[in-house]
Design an enzyme around this catalytic site. Sequence first.
Site, PDB file in Angstrom:
ATOM      1  N   ALA A  87     -63.443 -46.020  28.782  1.00 33.30           N
ATOM      2  CA  ALA A  87     -63.687 -47.196  29.632  1.00 33.30           C
ATOM      3  C   ALA A  87     -65.126 -47.105  30.149  1.00 33.30           C
ATOM      4  O   ALA A  87     -65.385 -47.204  31.349  1.00 33.30           O
ATOM      5  CB  ALA A  87     -62.674 -47.286  30.769  1.00 33.30           C
TER       6      ALA A  87
ATOM      7  N   HIS B 272     -69.053 -47.192  31.170  1.00 32.96           N
ATOM      8  CA  HIS B 272     -69.983 -48.099  31.848  1.00 32.96           C
ATOM      9  C   HIS B 272     -71.335 -47.394  31.927  1.00 32.96           C
ATOM     10  O   HIS B 272     -71.484 -46.272  31.426  1.00 32.96           O
ATOM     11  CB  HIS B 272     -69.432 -48.484  33.229  1.00 32.96           C
TER      12      HIS B 272
ATOM     13  N   HIS C  53     -71.535 -43.602  32.786  1.00 30.21           N
ATOM     14  CA  HIS C  53     -71.309 -42.665  31.681  1.00 30.21           C
ATOM     15  C   HIS C  53     -72.527 -42.614  30.758  1.00 30.21           C
ATOM     16  O   HIS C  53     -72.934 -41.544  30.305  1.00 30.21           O
ATOM     17  CB  HIS C  53     -70.108 -43.104  30.836  1.00 30.21           C
TER      18      HIS C  53
ATOM     19  N   GLU D 198     -72.593 -36.901  39.610  1.00 27.14           N
ATOM     20  CA  GLU D 198     -72.421 -36.622  41.043  1.00 27.14           C
ATOM     21  C   GLU D 198     -71.451 -37.611  41.677  1.00 27.14           C
ATOM     22  O   GLU D 198     -71.020 -37.414  42.806  1.00 27.14           O
ATOM     23  CB  GLU D 198     -73.780 -36.680  41.751  1.00 27.14           C
TER      24      GLU D 198
ATOM     25  N   SER E  91     -67.532 -47.450  38.504  1.00 26.25           N
ATOM     26  CA  SER E  91     -66.319 -46.692  38.222  1.00 26.25           C
ATOM     27  C   SER E  91     -65.427 -47.530  37.320  1.00 26.25           C
ATOM     28  O   SER E  91     -65.356 -48.759  37.489  1.00 26.25           O
ATOM     29  CB  SER E  91     -65.565 -46.394  39.526  1.00 26.25           C
TER      30      SER E  91
HETATM   31  P1  AMP Z   1     -64.592 -40.253  33.881  1.00 32.67           P
HETATM   32  O1  AMP Z   1     -64.611 -40.969  32.580  1.00 32.67           O
HETATM   33  O2  AMP Z   1     -64.249 -41.103  35.048  1.00 32.67           O
HETATM   34  O3  AMP Z   1     -63.842 -38.951  33.827  1.00 32.67           O
HETATM   35  O4  AMP Z   1     -66.115 -39.828  34.144  1.00 32.67           O
HETATM   36  C1  AMP Z   1     -66.810 -39.070  33.191  1.00 32.67           C
HETATM   37  C2  AMP Z   1     -68.093 -38.588  33.784  1.00 32.67           C
HETATM   38  O5  AMP Z   1     -68.898 -39.710  34.182  1.00 32.67           O
HETATM   39  C3  AMP Z   1     -67.898 -37.735  35.031  1.00 32.67           C
HETATM   40  O6  AMP Z   1     -68.805 -36.646  34.984  1.00 32.67           O
HETATM   41  C4  AMP Z   1     -68.231 -38.704  36.141  1.00 32.67           C
HETATM   42  O7  AMP Z   1     -68.701 -38.073  37.303  1.00 32.67           O
HETATM   43  C5  AMP Z   1     -69.327 -39.518  35.496  1.00 32.67           C
HETATM   44  N1  AMP Z   1     -69.495 -40.812  36.172  1.00 32.67           N
HETATM   45  C6  AMP Z   1     -68.541 -41.753  36.394  1.00 32.67           C
HETATM   46  N2  AMP Z   1     -69.058 -42.785  37.084  1.00 32.67           N
HETATM   47  C7  AMP Z   1     -70.363 -42.487  37.319  1.00 32.67           C
HETATM   48  C8  AMP Z   1     -71.436 -43.150  37.995  1.00 32.67           C
HETATM   49  N3  AMP Z   1     -71.269 -44.336  38.577  1.00 32.67           N
HETATM   50  N4  AMP Z   1     -72.651 -42.550  38.031  1.00 32.67           N
HETATM   51  C9  AMP Z   1     -72.818 -41.325  37.453  1.00 32.67           C
HETATM   52  N5  AMP Z   1     -71.854 -40.653  36.791  1.00 32.67           N
HETATM   53  C10 AMP Z   1     -70.644 -41.227  36.733  1.00 32.67           C
END
Ligand code: AMP
Length: 285
Positions: free
Chosen positions: A35, A37, A40, A151, A188
């Site tokens: 998903a 954005h 990522h 972060e 997010s």
């Molecule tokens: P997830 O797919 O939600 O597990 O996130 C994967 C990685 O992307 C993790 O290291 C998150 O901290 C990072 N991440 C998610 N949203 C953001 C954001 N808005 N800014 C920076 N890193 C992000």
Amino acid sequence: MGKLPIVRTRAALRREIGVWRSERLRVAMTPTMGALHEGHLSLLRLAATRADRVVASLFVNPTQFGPGEDFQSYPRDESRDAALLQAAGCDLLYAPPVEEMYGDGFATAITVSGVTAPMEGAARPGHFSGVATVVAKLLIQGLPDVAVFGEKDYQQLQVIRRLTADLDLPVEILPAPIVRDPDGLALSSRNAYLTPAQRAVAPALYRRLIEVARAVAGGAPIAAAETAGVEALLAAGFDAVEYFEFRDPADLARLGPGSISGPARLLAVARLGRTRLLDNIAVAA
Ligand code: AMP
């Protein structure tokens, strides 16, 4: 440009990375749950500045979701994600099925104590054990030189730093700054759950973080500033504030009640309906 290569087994992942290693190339990994954005993709671009080849993983990890959480409904669109990754400079996508990560008889879990106790650890029992186990597996499977984590999930980043150090994993953990919408809302995958009315309230979280962090950096007492922050968020239209706390940036110990005496992190979760918005900022002493 051909299509982004996708591997689905750890054997294939190791084979591809092994070819790069034999060419003495530096390898970076960016774990994600898809998903995707800009947040990522920023991780991926940062990874590309630190390595010759970048592997992204895409795995919605069932063990980090609690009962009643959104594992089943978590947004999944692999072909969209693969196209975005390729455009951002990704060289390989590792997208294992659940059975590849958790085979028959799987019985091991990694528990990190200390940094996992407060905040997300308290709100989501078992969550960080699921995260620690899957991240350790991904890092061991790929053995990249560097792995990038956002972060945005600041507590998770500290958990991963701890586990990498404690388990002697030879991987550099590189933090990436939070990417935000122009109005300040941290990107997010779960922002998609917000109604238009909730989306309008959401940017107040970042505004209050900035305001309260500035007050404390200027000498205001921490405990009173935290209380003022919670009240301001409720007044702005949030349904609940789960935490809004100044903590040590490394071990996440609670700070206060008096003035700040060194660098800190201000971390918060505020709820709009059932959606939990996580955010945090660095606080200069
Ligand atoms: P997830 O797919 O939600 O597990 O996130 C994967 C990685 O992307 C993790 O290291 C998150 O901290 C990072 N991440 C998610 N949203 C953001 C954001 N808005 N800014 C920076 N890193 C992000």
